[in-house]
Design an enzyme around this catalytic site. Sequence first.
Site, PDB file in Angstrom:
ATOM      1  N   CYS A 118       3.921   0.349  15.661  1.00  0.00           N
ATOM      2  CA  CYS A 118       3.774   0.933  14.496  1.00  0.00           C
ATOM      3  C   CYS A 118       3.240   2.542  15.170  1.00  0.00           C
ATOM      4  CB  CYS A 118       2.789   0.549  13.636  1.00  0.00           C
ATOM      5  SG  CYS A 118       2.364   1.458  12.083  1.00  0.00           S
ATOM      6  N   GLU A 129       0.815  -1.285  -0.201  1.00  0.00           N
ATOM      7  CA  GLU A 129       0.071  -0.049  -0.150  1.00  0.00           C
ATOM      8  C   GLU A 129       0.903   1.305  -0.067  1.00  0.00           C
ATOM      9  OE1 GLU A 129      -2.249  -0.742   3.768  1.00  0.00           O
ATOM     10  OE2 GLU A 129      -0.618   0.414   4.891  1.00  0.00           O
ATOM     11  N   HIS A 174       4.790   0.235   0.278  1.00  0.00           N
ATOM     12  CA  HIS A 174       5.379  -0.472   1.336  1.00  0.00           C
ATOM     13  C   HIS A 174       4.726  -1.560   1.837  1.00  0.00           C
ATOM     14  CE1 HIS A 174       2.771   2.524   3.444  1.00  0.00           C
ATOM     15  NE2 HIS A 174       2.709   1.439   4.382  1.00  0.00           N
ATOM     16  N   HIS A 228       4.995   6.744   8.763  1.00  0.00           N
ATOM     17  CA  HIS A 228       4.845   6.237   9.974  1.00  0.00           C
ATOM     18  C   HIS A 228       6.243   5.480  10.128  1.00  0.00           C
ATOM     19  CE1 HIS A 228       4.336   2.152   7.994  1.00  0.00           C
ATOM     20  NE2 HIS A 228       3.395   2.707   7.141  1.00  0.00           N
ATOM     21  N   HIS A 262       0.185   5.625   1.249  1.00  0.00           N
ATOM     22  CA  HIS A 262      -0.721   6.751   1.746  1.00  0.00           C
ATOM     23  C   HIS A 262      -0.008   7.990   2.054  1.00  0.00           C
ATOM     24  CE1 HIS A 262       1.351   4.944   5.255  1.00  0.00           C
ATOM     25  NE2 HIS A 262       0.902   3.672   5.177  1.00  0.00           N
TER      26      HIS A 262
END
Length: 115
Positions: free
Chosen positions: A89, A33, A73, A39, A35
Site C-alpha cells: 500500500c 472508510e 473503499h 493511495h 479520507h
Amino acid sequence: RSLSDSFLRLLFSVDIALCGLGGWQAGGHSSLEKHEHEHVVICIRGEGRCIVHQRQWKMHFGDVCYTSPWDVHQFACPRDAEEPFGFFCIVNAVRDKPILVDREGFETGLASSCG
C-alpha cells in the site's frame, strides 16, 4: 532525484510517499472508510477484493487499485481463500486519518484506528 522519486511524484504529486506491506487471512478485511489522501494497493499474494464506492472486483498478483481522495473503499480477503491476500500500500507520508462510513457512504461518527 532518483527515478523512483520521479515516479512517486508523478503518481501522487507529492514529494514523499510511504510503502507498507499488509494483508489478511481468509475473511479478513479493512474498515469501510474514506479520507482525503489517495493511495495505491498492489496485490502481491493470493486473491483479494477491492470495493470502491458501489463497484467491486477481484485482485490477483500484480493487480493495482488506485483510490482517489474521498473514495469510499474497502479491501478484503475472500472467506474461501486458500492463501492470505497480501499487498503493498503506497500512501502519502503526511496524510489525514481515515473516517469510517456505512454501506451508503455516510460517516459513522467514529475514527478509524488506521492511518
